[in-house]
Design a protein around this motif. Sequence first.
Motif, short mmCIF file in Angstrom:
data_model
loop_
_atom_site.label_atom_id
_atom_site.label_comp_id
_atom_site.label_asym_id
_atom_site.label_seq_id
_atom_site.Cartn_x
_atom_site.Cartn_y
_atom_site.Cartn_z
N LEU A 1 -11.30 7.48 -0.16
CA LEU A 1 -10.18 6.55 -0.66
C LEU A 1 -8.93 7.01 -0.45
O LEU A 1 -8.03 6.19 0.14
N LYS A 2 -8.88 8.43 -0.57
CA LYS A 2 -7.40 9.04 -0.23
C LYS A 2 -7.01 8.93 1.12
O LYS A 2 -5.91 8.70 1.80
N GLN A 3 -7.83 9.13 2.25
CA GLN A 3 -7.70 8.88 3.61
C GLN A 3 -7.29 7.58 3.91
O GLN A 3 -6.40 7.32 4.63
N VAL A 4 -8.09 6.55 3.38
CA VAL A 4 -7.72 5.21 3.43
C VAL A 4 -6.35 4.72 3.28
O VAL A 4 -5.57 3.96 3.83
N LYS A 5 -5.84 5.29 1.98
CA LYS A 5 -4.59 5.04 1.34
C LYS A 5 -3.61 5.83 1.97
O LYS A 5 -2.48 4.94 2.59
N ASP A 6 -3.61 6.87 2.74
CA ASP A 6 -2.86 7.53 3.79
C ASP A 6 -2.59 6.77 4.78
O ASP A 6 -1.37 6.57 5.32
N TRP A 7 -3.57 6.37 5.44
CA TRP A 7 -3.36 5.47 6.87
C TRP A 7 -2.73 4.14 6.31
O TRP A 7 -1.81 3.87 7.10
N PHE B 1 11.73 -19.20 6.25
CA PHE B 1 11.77 -18.36 5.13
C PHE B 1 11.25 -16.93 5.44
O PHE B 1 10.36 -16.65 6.31
N SER B 2 11.89 -15.89 4.78
CA SER B 2 11.37 -14.56 4.93
C SER B 2 11.40 -14.07 3.41
O SER B 2 12.04 -14.66 2.54
N LEU B 3 10.80 -12.80 3.14
CA LEU B 3 11.01 -12.15 1.94
C LEU B 3 11.95 -11.08 2.06
O LEU B 3 11.90 -10.14 3.00
N ARG B 4 13.07 -11.02 1.12
CA ARG B 4 14.23 -10.16 1.43
C ARG B 4 14.08 -9.17 0.32
O ARG B 4 14.08 -9.51 -1.04
N GLU B 5 14.08 -7.61 0.55
CA GLU B 5 14.17 -6.67 -0.34
C GLU B 5 13.15 -6.61 -1.25
O GLU B 5 13.41 -6.58 -2.48
N ALA B 6 11.95 -7.24 -0.79
CA ALA B 6 10.88 -7.53 -1.90
C ALA B 6 10.09 -6.29 -2.24
O ALA B 6 10.05 -5.18 -1.33
N SER B 7 9.65 -5.90 -3.50
CA SER B 7 8.57 -4.66 -3.64
C SER B 7 7.38 -5.30 -4.09
O SER B 7 7.18 -6.55 -4.65
N PHE B 8 6.32 -4.67 -3.58
CA PHE B 8 5.08 -5.24 -3.75
C PHE B 8 4.18 -4.09 -4.58
O PHE B 8 4.19 -2.95 -4.38
N LEU B 9 3.06 -4.74 -5.11
CA LEU B 9 2.11 -3.74 -5.80
C LEU B 9 0.91 -4.03 -4.94
O LEU B 9 0.26 -4.89 -4.48
N ILE B 10 0.60 -2.68 -4.21
CA ILE B 10 -0.64 -2.56 -3.55
C ILE B 10 -1.80 -2.01 -4.30
O ILE B 10 -1.68 -1.07 -4.93
N GLY B 11 -2.87 -2.77 -4.23
CA GLY B 11 -4.38 -2.13 -4.72
C GLY B 11 -5.37 -2.15 -4.10
O GLY B 11 -5.81 -3.10 -3.27
N ILE B 12 -5.99 -1.07 -3.88
CA ILE B 12 -7.12 -0.88 -3.23
C ILE B 12 -8.35 -0.24 -4.14
O ILE B 12 -8.05 0.65 -4.95
N LYS B 13 -9.32 -0.87 -3.70
CA LYS B 13 -10.53 -0.35 -4.93
C LYS B 13 -11.69 0.26 -4.14
O LYS B 13 -12.25 -0.56 -3.02
N PRO B 14 -12.49 1.35 -4.51
CA PRO B 14 -13.49 1.97 -3.95
C PRO B 14 -14.66 1.25 -4.35
O PRO B 14 -14.94 0.76 -5.25
N THR B 15 -15.65 1.09 -3.32
CA THR B 15 -17.06 0.68 -3.71
C THR B 15 -17.95 1.85 -4.19
O THR B 15 -17.42 2.94 -4.32
N ASN B 16 -19.31 1.61 -4.36
CA ASN B 16 -20.10 2.70 -4.72
C ASN B 16 -20.45 3.61 -4.04
O ASN B 16 -20.86 4.63 -3.81
N HIS B 17 -19.98 3.22 -2.53
CA HIS B 17 -20.47 4.10 -1.37
C HIS B 17 -18.95 4.75 -0.91
O HIS B 17 -19.00 5.51 0.21
N CYS B 18 -18.36 4.75 -1.55
CA CYS B 18 -16.98 5.45 -1.11
C CYS B 18 -16.54 6.65 -2.05
O CYS B 18 -16.70 6.63 -3.49
N SER B 19 -16.47 7.83 -1.72
CA SER B 19 -15.70 8.99 -2.26
C SER B 19 -14.29 9.05 -2.50
O SER B 19 -13.68 8.24 -1.90
N PRO B 20 -13.93 9.72 -3.52
CA PRO B 20 -12.54 9.75 -3.60
C PRO B 20 -11.86 10.64 -2.41
O PRO B 20 -10.65 9.78 -1.91
N GLN B 21 -12.54 11.24 -1.47
CA GLN B 21 -11.78 11.70 -0.20
C GLN B 21 -11.68 10.55 0.59
O GLN B 21 -10.69 10.52 1.27
#
Length: 636
Positions: free
Chosen positions: A270-276, A248-268
């Motif tokens: 979070l953006k850097q990790v999302k870009d990576w 089995f594999s997944l064919r032409e599937a679309s996924f919803l990716i969610g990441i959440k900042p902790t209290n020690h995470c700045s917007p910058q």
Amino acid sequence: MTNNPALQRPQTHKATQRPNSRNAGNSGSGKGGRGNSGGSQKGGNTPPRPSPWLEHPLDPNPKPDQTAGFVEYLRWMRSPDSPAKDGTKVELVTTAEQGDYRQRLQVLTERTHQIAGKGNCFEVTCPWRIRVGGHRGPESILLPAFDNLGIPYIPSSTLRGVARAQAIREVMANQGVPWAEADKLVGQRYFGYLDSRDSSEKAGKIIFLDAYPLPEQKSGGLAVDMANNLWSWDNGNLKYAANPNVFFSLREASFLIGIKPTNHCSPQMLKQVKDWLIRGLTQGIGSQVNAGYGILVESLKQVGRGFFSVDFTVQGQLIHGRQEFTGWRWNDRNQQWQMRGQPEAEVRATAFKSMLRYWFRAFARGVLPPAEVQRLEGMIFGAIQPQPKHGYLRVRVINGRVTQPEARPNEEGKNDPYGEEQGTLVLDYSSEVPDAHKETLKELASNLTWLMFHLGGIGQGARRPCYSRKTRNQAPWWRGSNLIPEDEAPFWELPSSAKEFKEIFQQRLQRFYEALGQLSNHPINPTQPLSIGTVTTDQWAEAIDANCRIVVCSGDPSGEKPYGLALLHDPSLKVNGNYDKNLCGSTGKPSPVWVADLGNYQVITIFGVTQNPRLKFLKHLNTSGGCLQLFPFKSS
């Protein structure tokens, strides 16, 4: 998930061949009976049909619920000693593929939005297939990652690993530090670093959530897949044996990716990790990344063209993937049920990688010792034995599509055109290749690709050019395969004459050998190729060595066949009116002759040419005129 009582208690029952409500009826009708000799429709004179399910006292004829996850299907799995185990395995995975997970996926994707916040979510799409997980189920069926309810997903730990690995690679490139130092830098600031003395640096600053397929496809993209390793190394020799493996594999599937900042995470941050993470997903995740699996992009424009790419068309019997379950048919001759699947046409990057590997091995064996060929093959294309290697070369196909399905033998309309597939072949460097080897790899791979396009086809019937059998009323009506580059660059331009083609072919081959010599650090003299093994009437090596000839010939077609193929099928070369298996191949042993039709001329590769019937065929080519030797470089 289901109200079937067969799932509510341990199953200590025996296998059954009792028909169930899902597969009862006329089992021999339609395409399910195609190609089965001795088929019968005797109804009450035949035993009950096979079933992939196990009997249970509370439910002797189980029928899986549409919402059942694959984990639940495994509880129903039929006994592995069933006489029809191969066919019921295909039926099992086909039925599981048809499950409806949309309601559950709707809940899961909504949960991701609520936990991460919609502003911290993004969608990615897999242009082809993806398999994250890679663990083995019953009978070694390779399975993607499933949650505890049997729903396919990408674990949060995988996403975190992708982002971190991409961050490390970029820090290494930008700051010139080794892996350990880069790991420490990104860990302390973003992902957590357990060896840090500062407790605030031990934990990660970003929370990664499990990623589920969007509820666009009924099964979440879960689809039957197939691998078939035809060649394997055995003490320096190559063994040919078909080894189809359903998984089995997944064919032409679309996924919803969610990441959440902790209290020690700045917007910058979070953006850097999302870009990576986005850049890492674009490179591919999971299993078989170097064979086209696992690419996840926000837009198809993000799929790069690598260091080499070419648009292509495949004509003829096409590249195929999984076998579609077609139903059961009783075979009187063998006194058993049979299921012969219908192959499904699919443009597969694995087919191109396998063909490049094949021709690399064939050319390299003629000029290098077997152990060195095996080492280089693993280094470039990847290997499992003797040590696992990912390989330097990444092979992908983008925009792959079936533009014209091949005509089915049980359908009307014999004027249907041949099957056709199109796409773009992309070669790229993997993360394993050293910078010092990149230019050499590019030279070797680009010239090897050119040779592959001009030596034969790809997929089913690759050793023969596409030709028609309609007038003889033989199925399949189209046989063979043409692999055509759709590129106007001078690199792909072909001359009109065979003499000019000879010059270009030998230039490409010489450049391949030069790059091969640089990668191997072995002296290579293609004018004096090695002799591999013993050549007899029924024994030869699939190696472009001293016992091989590659020629180009031109002439008028004969009926439905191009000139070179017509000569191969000439009545004078037949045995008792049949094609000679030591020239044209047989079940379990492929033909020692490849024929590629390039329009004005054909390129013919003959292995083991020093013995009949191959030697007789070569003499037949030479006496027919218009035949030039491409390999070896010096006439013998």
